[in-house]
Design a protein around this motif. Structure first.
Motif, PDB file in Angstrom:
ATOM      1  N   HIS A 114      46.558  54.480  50.443  1.00 53.83           N
ATOM      2  CA  HIS A 114      46.533  55.775  50.225  1.00 53.83           C
ATOM      3  C   HIS A 114      47.909  56.211  49.299  1.00 53.83           C
ATOM      4  CE1 HIS A 114      46.013  59.866  50.580  1.00 53.83           C
ATOM      5  NE2 HIS A 114      47.328  60.326  51.016  1.00 53.83           N
ATOM      6  N   LEU A 115      49.130  55.647  49.714  1.00 51.55           N
ATOM      7  CA  LEU A 115      50.058  55.932  48.743  1.00 51.55           C
ATOM      8  C   LEU A 115      50.058  55.378  47.350  1.00 51.55           C
ATOM      9  CD1 LEU A 115      52.942  56.601  48.292  1.00 51.55           C
ATOM     10  CD2 LEU A 115      53.703  54.417  48.970  1.00 51.55           C
ATOM     11  N   TYR A 116      49.423  54.103  47.159  1.00 51.19           N
ATOM     12  CA  TYR A 116      49.376  53.445  45.965  1.00 51.19           C
ATOM     13  C   TYR A 116      48.147  54.192  45.318  1.00 51.19           C
ATOM     14  CZ  TYR A 116      52.117  49.697  48.052  1.00 51.19           C
ATOM     15  OH  TYR A 116      52.915  49.108  48.962  1.00 51.19           O
ATOM     16  N   THR A 117      47.139  54.612  46.020  1.00 51.41           N
ATOM     17  CA  THR A 117      46.241  55.427  45.101  1.00 51.41           C
ATOM     18  C   THR A 117      46.702  56.809  44.710  1.00 51.41           C
ATOM     19  OG1 THR A 117      44.314  54.449  46.604  1.00 51.41           O
ATOM     20  CG2 THR A 117      43.904  56.542  45.334  1.00 51.41           C
ATOM     21  N   SER A 118      47.444  57.370  45.442  1.00 45.39           N
ATOM     22  CA  SER A 118      48.146  58.681  44.967  1.00 45.39           C
ATOM     23  C   SER A 118      49.000  58.589  43.936  1.00 45.39           C
ATOM     24  CB  SER A 118      48.905  59.568  46.396  1.00 45.39           C
ATOM     25  OG  SER A 118      49.908  58.799  46.491  1.00 45.39           O
ATOM     26  N   LEU A 119      49.677  57.354  43.712  1.00 46.57           N
ATOM     27  CA  LEU A 119      50.534  57.156  42.516  1.00 46.57           C
ATOM     28  C   LEU A 119      50.009  56.544  41.206  1.00 46.57           C
ATOM     29  CD1 LEU A 119      53.414  55.476  44.529  1.00 46.57           C
ATOM     30  CD2 LEU A 119      53.446  57.827  43.783  1.00 46.57           C
ATOM     31  N   GLY A 120      48.626  56.618  41.508  1.00 48.00           N
ATOM     32  CA  GLY A 120      47.723  56.074  40.294  1.00 48.00           C
ATOM     33  C   GLY A 120      47.397  54.714  39.947  1.00 48.00           C
ATOM     34  N   PHE A 121      47.301  53.756  41.330  1.00 55.22           N
ATOM     35  CA  PHE A 121      46.966  52.703  41.191  1.00 55.22           C
ATOM     36  C   PHE A 121      45.316  52.747  41.271  1.00 55.22           C
ATOM     37  CE2 PHE A 121      51.362  51.601  42.142  1.00 55.22           C
ATOM     38  CZ  PHE A 121      51.413  50.337  41.458  1.00 55.22           C
ATOM     39  N   LYS A 122      44.675  51.701  40.670  1.00 54.56           N
ATOM     40  CA  LYS A 122      43.101  51.582  40.814  1.00 54.56           C
ATOM     41  C   LYS A 122      42.826  50.300  41.551  1.00 54.56           C
ATOM     42  CE  LYS A 122      42.680  55.355  38.280  1.00 54.56           C
ATOM     43  NZ  LYS A 122      42.720  56.634  38.918  1.00 54.56           N
ATOM     44  N   ARG A 123      41.865  50.287  42.181  1.00 55.85           N
ATOM     45  CA  ARG A 123      41.644  48.969  43.154  1.00 55.85           C
ATOM     46  C   ARG A 123      40.937  47.968  41.917  1.00 55.85           C
ATOM     47  NH1 ARG A 123      40.106  48.467  48.806  1.00 55.85           N
ATOM     48  NH2 ARG A 123      41.125  50.409  49.693  1.00 55.85           N
ATOM     49  N   LEU A 124      41.061  46.749  42.095  1.00 53.42           N
ATOM     50  CA  LEU A 124      40.401  45.809  41.311  1.00 53.42           C
ATOM     51  C   LEU A 124      39.665  44.999  42.024  1.00 53.42           C
ATOM     52  CD1 LEU A 124      43.802  44.324  39.703  1.00 53.42           C
ATOM     53  CD2 LEU A 124      42.128  45.708  38.505  1.00 53.42           C
TER      54      LEU A 124
END
Length: 155
Positions: A114-124
């Motif tokens: 959730h944190l990473y997604t909120s920081l703009g990371f996208k899943r690969l």
């Protein structure tokens, strides 16, 4: 630091080859992160180590780095320490002129995802070439390239 990393590894099942907490560097962090364009930071709360995280080069050919071993002690979770560490690491990565930041994590680490997604990371859909952490089952990437529109103002 190594205790936080190793305890989190046990807590989330990240134990053995292919998982960050089992890397040899965990016992020698200060030596490993002295490389150019790499860094590792520790978050302190009242003089106690609360969390840690770092950036290391992943693939210089495409300007990618890896967000590595970002962990917060269970006692200090929920206080924004993980976010502060992640933001510090990403700022450092941007200052080092990395173009993108990769990370691998586990699907059981829901708060981290959730944190990473909120920081703009996208899943690969698959791990990034060159990562040694093949035990992870979630891979994410964030572009660090400057948006060209930020260089202009409206007239």
């Amino acid at each position: 630091m190594s205790q936080i990393i190793e305890h989190a590894g046990l807590e989330f099942g990240a134990v053995g080859e292919g998982f960050g907490p089992s890397d040899v560097e965990v016992k020698f962090m200060s030596q490993h992160y002295r490389q150019p364009k790499a860094g590792y930071w520790v978050a302190l709360v009242d003089g106690q180590v609360a969390g840690c995280g770092g950036i290391a080069c992943l693939d210089p050919a495409n300007g990618s780095c890896e967000l590595r071993k970002l962990f917060v002690s269970a006692h200090y979770r929920g206080r924004g320490i993980g976010k502060a560490l992640a933001l510090h690491c990403l700022q450092f990565a941007t200052e080092q002129a990395y173009q993108q930041c990769y990370l691998g994590t586990l699907s059981s680490m829901k708060s981290a995802i959730h944190l990473y997604t909120s920081l703009g990371f996208k899943r690969l859909v698959e791990p990034f070439c060159g990562s040694i952490h093949d035990g992870c089952d979630v891979w994410m990437l964030k572009s660090l390239a400057m948006n060209a529109d930020k260089n202009f103002i409206s007239a």
